[in-house]
Structure formats: C-alpha cells, structure tokens
Design an enzyme around this catalytic site. Sequence first.
Site, mmCIF file in Angstrom:
data_model
loop_
_atom_site.group_PDB
_atom_site.id
_atom_site.type_symbol
_atom_site.label_atom_id
_atom_site.label_comp_id
_atom_site.label_asym_id
_atom_site.label_seq_id
_atom_site.Cartn_x
_atom_site.Cartn_y
_atom_site.Cartn_z
ATOM 1 N N CYS A 192 50.425 49.997 28.567
ATOM 2 C CA CYS A 192 50.599 49.418 29.851
ATOM 3 C C CYS A 192 51.531 48.047 29.940
ATOM 4 O O CYS A 192 51.499 47.397 28.976
ATOM 5 C CB CYS A 192 49.126 49.051 30.411
ATOM 6 S SG CYS A 192 48.202 50.492 30.251
ATOM 7 N N HIS A 203 46.888 50.391 23.502
ATOM 8 C CA HIS A 203 46.479 49.198 24.314
ATOM 9 C C HIS A 203 47.482 47.940 24.240
ATOM 10 O O HIS A 203 47.828 47.510 23.168
ATOM 11 C CB HIS A 203 45.051 48.953 24.246
ATOM 12 C CG HIS A 203 43.977 49.700 24.630
ATOM 13 N ND1 HIS A 203 43.941 50.126 26.179
ATOM 14 C CD2 HIS A 203 43.265 50.525 24.204
ATOM 15 C CE1 HIS A 203 42.965 51.081 26.297
ATOM 16 N NE2 HIS A 203 42.668 51.148 24.962
#
Length: 108
Positions: free
Chosen positions: A79, A22
């Site tokens: 991301c 993440h």
Amino acid sequence: GVGHFAQSVLPGEKNNSVLSGHRDSVFRQLGKLKIGDEFIIQTSAGIFTYAITKTRIVHKDDKTVIVPTDRAILTVTTCYPFNFIGDAPDRYILTAELMKSEKNLSHS
C-alpha cells in the site's frame, strides 16, 4: 508476512511472480530501495536474487501489474503512501529481474 498471488509462478520460475505485504510491517523499508539494488527471497525451494529494474505508483484497483512475462520477473506490491493512516488509495510496485537462483536440492 508476505502473500503470494496464487495465479502467478513461484519465485525463481520463468514468468511473473507476484508478492504482496503490508507497508507497516514486512515491507516498511520498500520505498528506500533503488533501481539496481538486490532483492533476495528465501523459500523452501531456495534463495533467489533479483535486481530491481523499476518502481512505480498505481491506483489500488490497477491490475496491470499482474501480467505474464517471458522471463523470471518479480513484482512486489504494498500500500502507498507508506505513512498513510487507514486504507491507502494507491499501491507501490517494485519490479525486479532474476539474477541468480540457488535451488535447495533437498526440496521435493
């Protein structure tokens, strides 16, 4: 934590090892790394030092980062953009080449 793409080799092995994490936790600082910086991975199998060779941004559906190689390569994905709220449209890709392996000899 960091996830390992099951169809890729483990860090330190010859071929492409693909890891994901993440952007707002484990890979929060990923965008600050530069070409030539070291990226060190420690697993139960040992410590593996990679040198960053490339960074790029791709669409979230782009699977071209998961390709076989003829040497020990690390591909790290997270991301992008880093400060995006919600489901980010892109992925930040870091590619690195294995420079040093310190295998844990007690690992079975």
